[in-house]
Design a protein around this motif. Structure first.
Motif, PDB file in Angstrom:
ATOM      1  N   LEU A 182       0.837  -1.195   0.000  1.00  0.00           N
ATOM      2  CA  LEU A 182       0.000   0.000   0.000  1.00  0.00           C
ATOM      3  C   LEU A 182       0.877   1.251   0.000  1.00  0.00           C
ATOM      4  O   LEU A 182       1.863   1.318   0.734  1.00  0.00           O
ATOM      5  N   ASP A 184      -0.226   5.172   0.510  1.00  0.00           N
ATOM      6  CA  ASP A 184      -1.310   6.129   0.736  1.00  0.00           C
ATOM      7  C   ASP A 184      -0.701   7.525   0.684  1.00  0.00           C
ATOM      8  O   ASP A 184      -0.117   8.003   1.659  1.00  0.00           O
ATOM      9  N   HIS A 215      -2.873   4.445  -3.502  1.00  0.00           N
ATOM     10  CA  HIS A 215      -4.046   5.235  -3.118  1.00  0.00           C
ATOM     11  C   HIS A 215      -3.758   6.715  -3.366  1.00  0.00           C
ATOM     12  O   HIS A 215      -3.273   7.440  -2.498  1.00  0.00           O
ATOM     13  N   THR A 216      -4.053   7.139  -4.592  1.00  0.00           N
ATOM     14  CA  THR A 216      -3.741   8.505  -4.985  1.00  0.00           C
ATOM     15  C   THR A 216      -4.634   8.923  -6.139  1.00  0.00           C
ATOM     16  O   THR A 216      -5.320   8.088  -6.755  1.00  0.00           O
ATOM     17  N   LEU A 260     -10.830   3.731   4.197  1.00  0.00           N
ATOM     18  CA  LEU A 260      -9.387   3.870   4.372  1.00  0.00           C
ATOM     19  C   LEU A 260      -8.866   2.884   5.413  1.00  0.00           C
ATOM     20  O   LEU A 260      -7.831   2.241   5.213  1.00  0.00           O
ATOM     21  N   TYR A 264      -6.060  -0.186   4.869  1.00  0.00           N
ATOM     22  CA  TYR A 264      -4.868  -0.469   5.678  1.00  0.00           C
ATOM     23  C   TYR A 264      -4.914  -1.892   6.235  1.00  0.00           C
ATOM     24  O   TYR A 264      -3.885  -2.578   6.304  1.00  0.00           O
ATOM     25  N   HIS A 270       3.533  -0.917   3.893  1.00  0.00           N
ATOM     26  CA  HIS A 270       3.227   0.432   3.387  1.00  0.00           C
ATOM     27  C   HIS A 270       4.519   1.054   2.893  1.00  0.00           C
ATOM     28  O   HIS A 270       5.538   1.067   3.600  1.00  0.00           O
ATOM     29  N   PRO A 282       0.566   8.575   7.298  1.00  0.00           N
ATOM     30  CA  PRO A 282       0.344   7.227   6.751  1.00  0.00           C
ATOM     31  C   PRO A 282       1.303   6.183   7.325  1.00  0.00           C
ATOM     32  O   PRO A 282       0.925   5.020   7.517  1.00  0.00           O
TER      33      PRO A 282
END
Length: 581
Positions: A182, A184, A215-216, A260, A264, A270, A282
């Protein structure tokens, strides 16, 4: 005063979480929210609009302070955004009202000596209380002779927590049985999204076992002079079918909080590739969710990755428009860490457990208790003692001497301070962006031109897709058989973002680019080769890696100086002669 808590931004989140808890502890609070158009309420908090232009913002602060009569004005924002509050008339007005200014600020980079720009130090020296959100920021502030209190941001550790069933959490997104990475982060130049794509494309993981949930937003809107990047087009170019999560809304925080949290919960790791973070919410949210954080070993990211995650060493660096050192994550090492976590589930599980334990110390309730203690203790200190540098902080003489020294040593080298980070008309043009534009550093003016790629006519079709990846960029053909006149050619070179001539059909153009400081891609003994595949990928590499482009230009210039001392005079003459023949 900060982003309105009704906005889905990092500062907005922190403002809301801290203020609503302080109100619960008996503090009376009025929020002046940037980007608010009308009065509003948030969990019982009164929110009043605050202009973003410095002069209007200063007037609004004094007006609301006169009506509300607060003990404190607490501002959450970058130091140079708030320079107008250090002005003598504003400080005098607040002092007469008995209001202490507490500046709560991030530090996401330092000068080479570990300190901050002199004009930023001057702003900090005018605040009654300096509170920074990272140990990195505390060290940088101390190096400038200013004593700062350290209070980090926090996280809702009950909301962001490891799922009972990881596979069930993944199944919600169709990710079951896959290694889920991920990221973010908003589509912004500081986040270095192209570098994140470079990292995941190095992984040796079967595509059906890998997901990179980015995630953008597909395109960003900030810093338009130096940042124009279409993530979807870049993903398509690189053929990364395992990348998901990009959406049309440029603000990924517009995603609902429940979604959200679920996202996660579904992640294994991440990845944050930013070249600087004042804190990095994040990264903390990932740790709290039992997701292993991986970030660049720069700024506050290092302390948030700790020993539970991975702070990846940086392999290149440069300086930005403020003289701050910006360090870029080593893509090879980052990919190696991701590969190791994929191949060793026990290592992944152990790090995930350690990450959760680390995050528990950052609960919002724990953070707000620190704020409550600080504010109640400082309230006992009379304003006459609090103004400027109080007892318990660095001596005034020492700090002011430091400031004078910094101003003297760096006069003329620092960019002007940013009165506010929200009014584009007063911002210096950022140097580090996408596409990489070395011409912005040379000109240092806003809106100088659109990104311009000059391509030798026979190869222009090979790099035409750059216009889709970097919206607003123009690929312009140049025919070696009919070069423009000398003055026109020099003007084009000076305006150009990149010159592409793979077969060397434009006579001496590589030499001219080296002398003018323009980025060049092609057959040349002067310019270092670019290690990528196709011509398009090589061009993409140069337009997404500022340190690489800057280094190549520096090497080419040095080679011309040492090998061809007269080249600076001869280059333009040779090109002009070729144009007339």
């Amino acid at each position: 005063m900060s982003d309105s808590p009704r906005l889905a931004t990092g500062f907005g989140l922190v403002t809301g979480e801290v203020c609503k808890r302080l109100a619960g502890l008996g503090h009376e609070i009025l929020v002046l929210g940037w980007w608010s158009s009308e009065p509003a309420e948030y969990f019982g908090l009164d929110i009043r609009p605050c202009p973003v232009h410095p002069k209007r913002a200063a007037a609004a602060v004094v007006r609301h302070a006169s009506q509300f009569r607060p003990h404190y004005l607490i501002t959450l924002g970058d130091i140079p955004w708030l320079g107008y509050l250090a002005a003598a008339d504003v400080r005098r007005a607040l002092s007469q009202l008995g209001t202490k200014w507490c500046i709560y600020y991030p530090v996401d980079g330092t000068l080479p000596d570990g300190g901050l720009p002199a004009n930023w130090v001057s702003i900090l020296s005018e605040a009654d209380l300096a509170v920074t959100m990272s140990e990195f920021g505390t060290a940088a502030t101390t190096a400038c002779g200013i004593d700062a209190t350290f209070i980090p941001h926090g996280c809702d550790t009950e909301l962001f927590r490891p799922p009972r069933d990881k596979e069930a959490a993944k199944r919600r997104f169709g990710y079951e049985g896959k290694f889920v990475i991920l990221s973010d982060m908003r589509n912004h130049r500081r986040k270095m999204i192209p570098r994140a794509l470079d990292i995941v494309r190095r992984l040796q993981v079967p595509p059906d076992k890998l997901v990179f949930h980015l995630h953008t937003g597909s395109q960003g809107r900030e810093d338009a002079d130096s940042y124009s990047y279409n993530v979807r087009a870049d993903i398509e170019l690189l053929g990364l079918g395992f990348v998901t999560g990009v959406h049309d809304n440029d603000d990924p925080a517009g995603f609902g909080m429940a979604e959200l949290v679920s996202l996660y919960s579904a992640a294994d790791v991440h990845l944050l590739t930013s070249f600087g973070e004042g804190f990095g919410l994040p990264t903390l949210q990932a740790a709290s969710s039992g997701v292993v954080p991986i970030a660049a070993a720069n700024s506050a990211s290092t302390e948030l990755a700790g020993s539970h995650g991975y702070a990846i060493p940086c392999d290149t660096r440069t300086t930005d428009e403020f003289g701050l050192v910006r360090k870029f994550i080593d893509r090879r090492r980052a990919a190696s860490v991701l590969q190791a976590l994929y191949e060793d589930p026990r290592l992944l599980d152990a790090r995930a457990l350690a990450a959760r334990r680390f995050a528990l110390d950052f609960s919002w309730d724990h953070v707000v208790r620190k704020w409550d203690s600080l504010l109640r203790e400082e309230e006992k200190t009379p304003l006459s003692e609090a103004s400027g540098h109080r007892a318990g902080r660095a001596p005034a003489g020492a700090s002011r001497q430091r400031i004078r020294g910094l101003n003297g040593a760096r006069r003329g080298k620092q960019a002007p301070p940013r009165p506010t980070g929200h009014d584009a008309s007063v911002l210096p043009v950022p140097r580090i962006g996408v596409p990489v534009r070395l011409e912005l550093k040379r000109k240092a003016t806003r809106g100088a031109s659109i990104p311009l790629v000059l391509a030798e006519a026979s190869c222009a079709h090979q790099v035409r897709d750059l216009e889709a990846i970097f919206p607003g960029t123009l690929v312009l053909n140049i025919d070696g058989a009919s070069l423009p006149a000398r003055d026109q050619l020099q003007e084009l070179i000076d305006m150009a973002t990149l010159i592409v001539d793979p077969e060397g059909r434009l006579p001496q153009i590589d030499l001219l680019c080296a002398t003018r400081g323009a980025s060049y891609l092609g057959n040349s003994a002067i310019w270092p080769p670019v290690e990528e595949g196709s011509l398009l990928l090589k061009a993409r590499s140069l337009l997404t890696d500022y340190a690489l482009s800057e280094k190549r230009a520096r090497i080419a210039r040095q080679r011309v100086r040492h090998a061809v001392p007269a080249a600076f005079d001869q280059a333009t003459k040779t090109v002009a002669k070729s144009a007339t023949e």
